[in-house]
Design a protein around this motif. Sequence first.
Motif, short mmCIF file in Angstrom:
data_model
loop_
_atom_site.label_atom_id
_atom_site.label_comp_id
_atom_site.label_asym_id
_atom_site.label_seq_id
_atom_site.Cartn_x
_atom_site.Cartn_y
_atom_site.Cartn_z
N LYS A 106 38.55 40.35 44.96
CA LYS A 106 39.38 39.74 43.97
C LYS A 106 40.62 39.45 44.68
N LYS A 107 41.03 40.38 45.21
CA LYS A 107 42.40 40.35 45.97
C LYS A 107 42.52 39.10 46.93
N MET A 108 41.24 38.93 47.88
CA MET A 108 41.22 37.74 48.52
C MET A 108 41.31 36.64 47.68
N TYR A 109 40.53 36.30 46.70
CA TYR A 109 40.43 35.27 45.81
C TYR A 109 41.83 34.84 45.12
N THR A 110 42.54 36.06 44.64
CA THR A 110 43.71 35.70 44.14
C THR A 110 44.86 35.14 45.03
N LEU A 111 44.73 35.75 46.36
CA LEU A 111 45.78 35.06 47.24
C LEU A 111 45.46 33.94 47.98
N LYS A 112 44.11 33.60 48.05
CA LYS A 112 44.00 32.29 48.35
C LYS A 112 44.12 31.01 47.14
N LYS A 113 43.98 31.57 45.95
CA LYS A 113 44.40 30.77 44.98
C LYS A 113 45.93 30.69 44.77
#
Length: 223
Positions: A23-30
């Motif tokens: 989820k963190k990975m997704y948030t940062l990429k977004k």
Amino acid sequence: MTLVPLHFYTSSYLNKFNRYDSKKMYTLKKLYNRLLKKYGPQGWWPINNNYHLKDYSYPKTKKQRFEICVGAILTQNTSWTNVENALLNMRQLYLIDPIKIKNINENILTNAIIPAGYFNQKAKKLKIFSEFYIILKGRIPMRNELLNVWGIGPETADSILLYAYKIPTFVVDAYTRRMLLDMKMINTDATYDSIKFLFEKNLPKDYKLYQEFHALIVENGKH
DNA sequence: TTCCAGGCAATAC
DNA sequence: GTATTGCATGGA
């Protein structure tokens, strides 16, 4: 995690967000995509007052590499426009050179960098860093070596490694901390290294991505 | 006029 | 070990 070029971080990539991303990975990429779309490529680190958009080949010369190091020290808690004026003075005195800085009278150096503020401290920092830089003889410094130099803290060390040496190390600054606090991704007591690790753990180790991301965070912080 | 910028080291507790 | 303070110019 494979190395991914900058261009990979597009909306089409996000549409194919896969279940292996945390989820963190997704948030940062977004977050990265949102900032890139909003502000565009930033062209950091500016060299000779020039922002080289979408050109990640800098520094091209040893002099440019050293200029980035000098700028990283001068910009500590100081606006870049003030730093540019100090760099302008230094260029006129041919002071973008570690040997010149080491040998020149400290008062002359101090006088040149007055626009950057904290000029007494920064003149001393430039002197000490120049001696360190000369001893390196072109070798890439370790992060701990940089941190042991008087005047070089974590952000300056990481800026030098990322922008002068293209080492994929994430730069954390006050804006980064504020932004992650707002997003509730960290607590107020989060350390510099823990925030740095948050990015490095959840993003590919790609120096172009890190260079652009940090610049975008600063640009966003100014608004 | 006050506040803050692309932090860091020294000092205080 | 964590919290505060000094460093300093220039633009908003």
